[in-house]
Design a protein around this motif. Structure first.
Motif, PDB file in Angstrom:
ATOM      1  N   CYS A 146       0.812  -1.224   0.000  1.00 43.65           N
ATOM      2  CA  CYS A 146       0.000   0.000   0.000  1.00 43.65           C
ATOM      3  C   CYS A 146       0.842   1.270   0.000  1.00 43.65           C
ATOM      4  O   CYS A 146       0.373   2.321  -0.383  1.00 43.65           O
ATOM      5  CB  CYS A 146      -0.905  -0.003   1.229  1.00 43.65           C
ATOM      6  SG  CYS A 146       0.020   0.107   2.798  1.00 43.65           S
TER       7      CYS A 146
ATOM      8  N   HIS B 150       1.595   2.922   2.500  1.00 42.89           N
ATOM      9  CA  HIS B 150       1.026   3.799   3.527  1.00 42.89           C
ATOM     10  C   HIS B 150       1.084   3.178   4.912  1.00 42.89           C
ATOM     11  O   HIS B 150       0.441   3.659   5.835  1.00 42.89           O
ATOM     12  CB  HIS B 150      -0.436   4.132   3.201  1.00 42.89           C
ATOM     13  CG  HIS B 150      -0.608   4.930   1.959  1.00 42.89           C
ATOM     14  ND1 HIS B 150      -0.274   6.256   1.858  1.00 42.89           N
ATOM     15  CD2 HIS B 150      -1.062   4.570   0.738  1.00 42.89           C
ATOM     16  CE1 HIS B 150      -0.526   6.685   0.637  1.00 42.89           C
ATOM     17  NE2 HIS B 150      -1.001   5.681  -0.064  1.00 42.89           N
TER      18      HIS B 150
ATOM     19  N   GLN C 280      -0.231   0.376   5.947  1.00 41.20           N
ATOM     20  CA  GLN C 280      -1.497  -0.227   6.340  1.00 41.20           C
ATOM     21  C   GLN C 280      -1.591  -1.719   6.065  1.00 41.20           C
ATOM     22  O   GLN C 280      -2.434  -2.390   6.634  1.00 41.20           O
ATOM     23  CB  GLN C 280      -2.642   0.489   5.626  1.00 41.20           C
ATOM     24  CG  GLN C 280      -2.748   1.936   6.012  1.00 41.20           C
ATOM     25  CD  GLN C 280      -3.770   2.681   5.164  1.00 41.20           C
ATOM     26  OE1 GLN C 280      -4.195   2.212   4.117  1.00 41.20           O
ATOM     27  NE2 GLN C 280      -4.152   3.855   5.619  1.00 41.20           N
TER      28      GLN C 280
END
Length: 167
Positions: A41, A43, A45
């Motif tokens: 991702c 990010h 996550q």
């Protein structure tokens, strides 16, 4: 602006020049050719990029490489001892704890880090008795591994593998 850093990656000291904004994940994959941590991702996550940084699990996509000059980085590639897989890797194989395999390196590194946290007595959000070593039942393992996603849904086998490795 570039900075010279050194990392000990899977037991080997590596030096490189990186832009100060370069993540540890990008330094590993793009600069050093260490491809077991995956960019999922980007990010923090999904957990596909999880590595052990000085023995603790981190999402390498959120970690700046320059902040960890001279750090010890262990990826799934560096867990084995020669031709012998790490006990967590072996348990993943025996319990078929993967399907497509994309998340597996991050899952394995996270599981190794998680088991070290349990040994150190660190509780999780579902640990009932804070005075005793956490019991690694299914709920405890799922909570501790919740930062690692598997799009294929191999969670049942992953939990079984971690339980076996913990024993």
């Amino acid at each position: 602006m570039d900075a010279e850093i050194a990392l000990r990656v899977d037991g080997q000291r590596r030096t490189l020049s990186v832009d100060t904004r370069t993540t540890l994940l990008d330094a590993l994959r793009e600069r050093l050719g260490v491809i077991s941590p995956k960019k999922g991702c980007d990010h923090g996550q999904c957990g596909a990029c999880t590595v052990l940084l000085d023995g603790r699990r981190v999402t390498s996509c959120l970690t700046l490489a320059v902040a960890h000059d001279e750090a010890e980085v262990t990826t799934a590639e560096g867990l084995a001892e020669g031709d012998r897989p790490h006990p967590v890797q072996q348990a993943f194989l025996e319990h078929d704890g993967f399907q497509c395999g994309y998340c597996t390196p991050g899952q394995v590194c996270s599981a190794v880090g998680m088991l070290d946290e349990v040994k150190a007595g660190w509780p999780s959000h579902v640990t009932e008795n804070l005075e005793e070593e956490p019991d690694l039942d299914e709920e405890e393992i799922r909570e501790r591994m919740s930062g690692n996603l598997c799009r294929c849904g191999a969670y049942t086998n992953i939990v079984s593998a971690i339980r076996e490795a913990a024993e």
